[in-house]
Write an enzyme that holds these catalytic residues in place. Sequence first.
Site, PDB file in Angstrom:
ATOM      1  N   SER A   1       0.828  -1.206   0.000  1.00 52.91           N
ATOM      2  CA  SER A   1       0.000   0.000   0.000  1.00 52.91           C
ATOM      3  C   SER A   1       0.863   1.257   0.000  1.00 52.91           C
ATOM      4  O   SER A   1       1.857   1.354   0.723  1.00 52.91           O
ATOM      5  CB  SER A   1      -0.913   0.010   1.230  1.00 52.91           C
ATOM      6  OG  SER A   1      -1.564   1.262   1.353  1.00 52.91           O
TER       7      SER A   1
ATOM      8  N   VAL B   1     -14.680  -1.810  -2.102  1.00 55.32           N
ATOM      9  CA  VAL B   1     -13.709  -2.853  -1.742  1.00 55.32           C
ATOM     10  C   VAL B   1     -13.953  -3.407  -0.343  1.00 55.32           C
ATOM     11  O   VAL B   1     -13.327  -4.393   0.048  1.00 55.32           O
ATOM     12  CB  VAL B   1     -12.259  -2.334  -1.850  1.00 55.32           C
ATOM     13  CG1 VAL B   1     -11.974  -1.801  -3.239  1.00 55.32           C
ATOM     14  CG2 VAL B   1     -11.966  -1.278  -0.803  1.00 55.32           C
TER      15      VAL B   1
ATOM     16  N   HIS C   1     -19.450   5.051   7.003  1.00 55.83           N
ATOM     17  CA  HIS C   1     -20.575   5.197   6.071  1.00 55.83           C
ATOM     18  C   HIS C   1     -21.311   3.870   6.071  1.00 55.83           C
ATOM     19  O   HIS C   1     -20.692   2.806   6.186  1.00 55.83           O
ATOM     20  CB  HIS C   1     -20.058   5.545   4.674  1.00 55.83           C
ATOM     21  CG  HIS C   1     -21.109   5.675   3.618  1.00 55.83           C
ATOM     22  ND1 HIS C   1     -22.316   6.320   3.823  1.00 55.83           N
ATOM     23  CD2 HIS C   1     -21.131   5.249   2.324  1.00 55.83           C
ATOM     24  CE1 HIS C   1     -23.020   6.298   2.700  1.00 55.83           C
ATOM     25  NE2 HIS C   1     -22.329   5.645   1.790  1.00 55.83           N
TER      26      HIS C   1
ATOM     27  N   GLU D   1     -25.568  13.415  -2.326  1.00 51.95           N
ATOM     28  CA  GLU D   1     -24.490  13.402  -3.318  1.00 51.95           C
ATOM     29  C   GLU D   1     -25.035  13.406  -4.739  1.00 51.95           C
ATOM     30  O   GLU D   1     -24.553  14.162  -5.597  1.00 51.95           O
ATOM     31  CB  GLU D   1     -23.619  12.156  -3.117  1.00 51.95           C
ATOM     32  CG  GLU D   1     -22.800  12.161  -1.835  1.00 51.95           C
ATOM     33  CD  GLU D   1     -22.162  10.821  -1.546  1.00 51.95           C
ATOM     34  OE1 GLU D   1     -21.326  10.752  -0.631  1.00 51.95           O
ATOM     35  OE2 GLU D   1     -22.505   9.823  -2.220  1.00 51.95           O
TER      36      GLU D   1
ATOM     37  N   GLU E   1     -18.005  31.660  -9.179  1.00 51.10           N
ATOM     38  CA  GLU E   1     -18.717  32.413  -8.148  1.00 51.10           C
ATOM     39  C   GLU E   1     -19.608  31.533  -7.277  1.00 51.10           C
ATOM     40  O   GLU E   1     -20.148  32.001  -6.271  1.00 51.10           O
ATOM     41  CB  GLU E   1     -19.542  33.527  -8.791  1.00 51.10           C
ATOM     42  CG  GLU E   1     -18.675  34.614  -9.426  1.00 51.10           C
ATOM     43  CD  GLU E   1     -19.481  35.798  -9.930  1.00 51.10           C
ATOM     44  OE1 GLU E   1     -20.610  36.005  -9.432  1.00 51.10           O
ATOM     45  OE2 GLU E   1     -18.993  36.504 -10.818  1.00 51.10           O
TER      46      GLU E   1
END
Length: 342
Positions: free
Chosen positions: A51, A85, A108, A195, A231
């Site tokens: 990793s 995963v 989550h 989302e 903006e």
Amino acid sequence: MAEIYYDNDADLSIIQGKKVAVIGYGSQGHAHAQNLRDSGVEVVIGLKDGSKSTPKAEEAGFRVLSAAEAAQWADVVVILAPDQVQRTLYADDIRANLEAGNALVFGHGFNIRFGYIEAPEGVDVIMVAPKGPGHTVRREYEAGRGVPVIVAVEKDATGAAWPLVLSYAKGIGGLRAGGIKTTFTEETETDLFGEQAVLCGGVSQLVQYGFETLTEAGYQPQVAYFEVLHELKLIVDLMWEGGIAKQRWSVSDTAEYGDYVSGPRVIGPHVKENMKAVLSDIQDGTFAKRFIADQDAGAPEFLALRVKGEQHPIEATGRELRKLFAWNASNDDDYVDGEVAR
């Protein structure tokens, strides 16, 4: 009215008496791990061999183990790997190393809500979800403040899951700001809806259509970019500070009047009906199945949609303009993977 917990509602000694394995050392993983350690908790990091996060975790002073070794060592296993995963990671490395009395912690609820992960008998399933990116969670903790968190218990196998979830939330600094009690179902469904319909999908599509409308009418792309994208931050900051009311109070009368008379022409009742359809797909698992099936196949749809989005003319215009401003010069260089903000 939502039930909200604060530091005085939690006993920090509970999590201090546990061995905690944080699986993943990305944005949220590094924040949870470092905040817990600074709160007096014994923490190890679980990562796959090779990793890219291993050197970062070791440099921060953590002992890094494989996910299986970390899960076997720990009393509390915190799964902060990407949604797609988690189930494979859990099945291959974590499940067999759990024992009665352990706890699984999620940031989550996706994999629990849609049944991709099922805890064995005797294992608590809890959630502590900061409502902010990991670097903010860490920065606020170091400043003596905190980021609000969502807390939930899906499975209270030990009868002590609620004291544990509150202790953990206190350990990462979340209860300094407040912990809102929810359920895995509510957190997952509302998070995905926010989302898809508003924060990511809704806003992205609105901005792109606005840019297209102006440029197709002959206006300069650079001017269009400023008006419909650049903006946006100014407006969102006002809404974040004081709601829609403060945003309307802060802009000109012309802008406020245009808000009232033209906003409903663009975002009309049909949009709300489409939002309901999006929510329905989330609730019945249609979205989750589509996402996981695509990921299992190598993410062909996901990657094709990403490329299509990157090719929209607003992206080239934005890159050109952002190079002109010293305060924004490096903003196109600080991300690599889609998971960087999680």
